[in-house]
Motif scaffolding. Structure first.
Motif, PDB file in Angstrom:
ATOM      1  N   ASP A 189      -6.794   1.540  -2.759  1.00  0.00           N
ATOM      2  CA  ASP A 189      -5.645   2.167  -2.097  1.00  0.00           C
ATOM      3  C   ASP A 189      -5.603   3.673  -2.362  1.00  0.00           C
ATOM      4  O   ASP A 189      -4.610   4.204  -2.842  1.00  0.00           O
ATOM      5  CB  ASP A 189      -4.332   1.515  -2.549  1.00  0.00           C
ATOM      6  N   GLN A 190      -6.693   4.347  -2.011  1.00  0.00           N
ATOM      7  CA  GLN A 190      -6.768   5.794  -2.146  1.00  0.00           C
ATOM      8  C   GLN A 190      -6.922   6.437  -0.774  1.00  0.00           C
ATOM      9  O   GLN A 190      -7.245   5.782   0.209  1.00  0.00           O
ATOM     10  CB  GLN A 190      -7.933   6.179  -3.058  1.00  0.00           C
ATOM     11  N   SER A 191      -6.703   7.729  -0.722  1.00  0.00           N
ATOM     12  CA  SER A 191      -6.695   8.437   0.551  1.00  0.00           C
ATOM     13  C   SER A 191      -7.882   9.377   0.661  1.00  0.00           C
ATOM     14  O   SER A 191      -8.754   9.431  -0.217  1.00  0.00           O
ATOM     15  CB  SER A 191      -5.376   9.207   0.707  1.00  0.00           C
ATOM     16  N   LEU A 192      -7.894  10.148   1.724  1.00  0.00           N
ATOM     17  CA  LEU A 192      -8.943  11.117   1.981  1.00  0.00           C
ATOM     18  C   LEU A 192      -9.044  12.107   0.825  1.00  0.00           C
ATOM     19  O   LEU A 192      -8.046  12.677   0.387  1.00  0.00           O
ATOM     20  CB  LEU A 192      -8.618  11.866   3.284  1.00  0.00           C
ATOM     21  N   GLY A 193     -10.256  12.282   0.310  1.00  0.00           N
ATOM     22  CA  GLY A 193     -10.476  13.242  -0.757  1.00  0.00           C
ATOM     23  C   GLY A 193     -10.284  12.719  -2.162  1.00  0.00           C
ATOM     24  O   GLY A 193     -10.537  13.442  -3.135  1.00  0.00           O
ATOM     25  N   ASP A 194      -9.830  11.462  -2.320  1.00  0.00           N
ATOM     26  CA  ASP A 194      -9.544  10.930  -3.657  1.00  0.00           C
ATOM     27  C   ASP A 194     -10.779  10.383  -4.365  1.00  0.00           C
ATOM     28  O   ASP A 194     -10.841  10.402  -5.598  1.00  0.00           O
ATOM     29  CB  ASP A 194      -8.493   9.823  -3.574  1.00  0.00           C
TER      30      ASP A 194
ATOM     31  N   LEU B  64       0.820  -1.199   0.000  1.00  0.00           N
ATOM     32  CA  LEU B  64       0.000   0.000   0.000  1.00  0.00           C
ATOM     33  C   LEU B  64       0.857   1.255   0.000  1.00  0.00           C
ATOM     34  O   LEU B  64       1.955   1.284   0.571  1.00  0.00           O
ATOM     35  CB  LEU B  64      -0.931   0.000   1.213  1.00  0.00           C
ATOM     36  N   ALA B  65       0.342   2.295  -0.636  1.00  0.00           N
ATOM     37  CA  ALA B  65       1.071   3.558  -0.718  1.00  0.00           C
ATOM     38  C   ALA B  65       1.033   4.280   0.625  1.00  0.00           C
ATOM     39  O   ALA B  65       0.080   4.145   1.402  1.00  0.00           O
ATOM     40  CB  ALA B  65       0.455   4.439  -1.802  1.00  0.00           C
ATOM     41  N   GLU B  66       2.071   5.043   0.889  1.00  0.00           N
ATOM     42  CA  GLU B  66       2.099   5.867   2.095  1.00  0.00           C
ATOM     43  C   GLU B  66       1.085   6.994   1.942  1.00  0.00           C
ATOM     44  O   GLU B  66       0.987   7.620   0.892  1.00  0.00           O
ATOM     45  CB  GLU B  66       3.503   6.448   2.300  1.00  0.00           C
ATOM     46  N   LYS B  67       0.326   7.243   3.011  1.00  0.00           N
ATOM     47  CA  LYS B  67      -0.704   8.280   2.957  1.00  0.00           C
ATOM     48  C   LYS B  67      -0.469   9.303   4.061  1.00  0.00           C
ATOM     49  O   LYS B  67      -0.018   8.954   5.150  1.00  0.00           O
ATOM     50  CB  LYS B  67      -2.091   7.652   3.093  1.00  0.00           C
ATOM     51  N   HIS B  68      -0.801  10.545   3.767  1.00  0.00           N
ATOM     52  CA  HIS B  68      -0.647  11.637   4.726  1.00  0.00           C
ATOM     53  C   HIS B  68      -2.030  12.214   5.006  1.00  0.00           C
ATOM     54  O   HIS B  68      -2.379  13.297   4.536  1.00  0.00           O
ATOM     55  CB  HIS B  68       0.300  12.697   4.156  1.00  0.00           C
TER      56      HIS B  68
ATOM     57  N   ARG C 221      -6.123  16.292   5.008  1.00  0.00           N
ATOM     58  CA  ARG C 221      -7.351  16.821   5.592  1.00  0.00           C
ATOM     59  C   ARG C 221      -7.313  18.338   5.646  1.00  0.00           C
ATOM     60  O   ARG C 221      -8.294  19.017   5.344  1.00  0.00           O
ATOM     61  CB  ARG C 221      -7.537  16.247   7.003  1.00  0.00           C
ATOM     62  N   ARG C 222      -6.174  18.897   6.021  1.00  0.00           N
ATOM     63  CA  ARG C 222      -6.041  20.354   6.082  1.00  0.00           C
ATOM     64  C   ARG C 222      -6.151  20.974   4.704  1.00  0.00           C
ATOM     65  O   ARG C 222      -6.763  22.026   4.521  1.00  0.00           O
ATOM     66  CB  ARG C 222      -4.697  20.708   6.724  1.00  0.00           C
ATOM     67  N   GLN C 223      -5.573  20.305   3.703  1.00  0.00           N
ATOM     68  CA  GLN C 223      -5.635  20.834   2.346  1.00  0.00           C
ATOM     69  C   GLN C 223      -7.040  20.757   1.771  1.00  0.00           C
ATOM     70  O   GLN C 223      -7.408  21.542   0.895  1.00  0.00           O
ATOM     71  CB  GLN C 223      -4.666  20.065   1.441  1.00  0.00           C
ATOM     72  N   LEU C 224      -7.833  19.811   2.270  1.00  0.00           N
ATOM     73  CA  LEU C 224      -9.168  19.576   1.715  1.00  0.00           C
ATOM     74  C   LEU C 224     -10.243  20.455   2.349  1.00  0.00           C
ATOM     75  O   LEU C 224     -11.404  20.389   1.934  1.00  0.00           O
ATOM     76  CB  LEU C 224      -9.544  18.109   1.905  1.00  0.00           C
TER      77      LEU C 224
END
Length: 224
Positions: A98-103, A61-65, A70-73
């Motif tokens: 394998d996606q993150s917040l906002g994807d 899995l990809a590294e997620k921040h 969240r702050r950028q979104l």
């Protein structure tokens, strides 16, 4: 009718409707930056999801921040795909792709059916967020599909979901296929039916090239 469950845990069935009028040029690079994600076309979005699913399958899995994202979104969101998915706890789109917040703009309902609320949510994502693809995600051993195949009666609200799936179940039953394949066939028929229902709405047909750029494909089997 007795329905036997197949041996693998999940099978992702994907029917992709490309609703964007943007070009379909692919990028010759291995990864997508955040800037590219914001300007993504349908082919790039499909590739992003396929690569994410491959990472999930292989366990890399990809590294997620998430906190930083969240702050950028806070001010806006730029999801790369709308996912109409079943509510099944084993098929969370953000995880299996394998996606993150906002994807992803995810709409989850048992049996991945569509109704006015689902259509309205899709229309919001397409018109206001300019999401390049809509993806309908079915899965193996879907409980709602199995209930439709069993032809049993249920309490009112559950029955309203089963009623939406029954035409797909009837197609699978009438296909004369083996008992062990009938659930998967019904899942596929249900995804196709949802796709066709989406395309009946003038708001989606108005996006140029929707029917011409229809892309149907399997993502792949995944095991739990």
């Amino acid at each position: 009718m007795s329905l036997k469950k197949s041996r693998s845990l999940l099978c992702l069935v994907v029917w992709m409707c490309l609703l964007s009028s943007t070009g379909c040029r692919s990028l010759n690079q291995p990864a997508f930056s955040e800037k590219i994600k914001q300007e993504m076309n349908p082919v790039q979005a499909i590739r992003l999801l396929e690569e994410g699913n491959q990472r999930f399958v292989t366990g890399h899995l990809a590294e997620k921040h998430v906190i930083r994202n969240r702050r950028q979104l806070i001010s806006e969101q730029k999801p790369v795909a709308v996912i109409i998915s079943c509510s099944d706890s084993r098929v969370a789109p953000e995880i299996v792709f394998d996606q993150s917040l906002g994807d992803l703009f995810v709409i989850r309902v048992a049996g991945n059916i569509v109704n006015d609320d689902v259509i309205g949510s899709v229309q919001y994502a397409v018109d206001h967020l300019h999401v390049p693809i809509v993806l309908v995600l079915g899965h193996e051993n879907c409980g709602a599909v199995i209930e439709a195949l069993q032809r049993r009666r249920h309490p009112a609200y559950l029955q309203s979901i089963v009623n939406k799936i029954e035409p797909a179940a009837e197609k699978a039953i009438s296909a004369g296929i083996s008992e062990k394949d009938i659930i998967d066939r019904a899942v596929i028929e249900n995804v196709k039916m949802v796709e066709d229902e989406l395309l009946e709405y003038p708001a989606f047909r108005s996006h140029s090239g929707c029917r011409d750029h229809l892309d149907r494909r399997w993502v792949r089997q995944i095991s739990g």
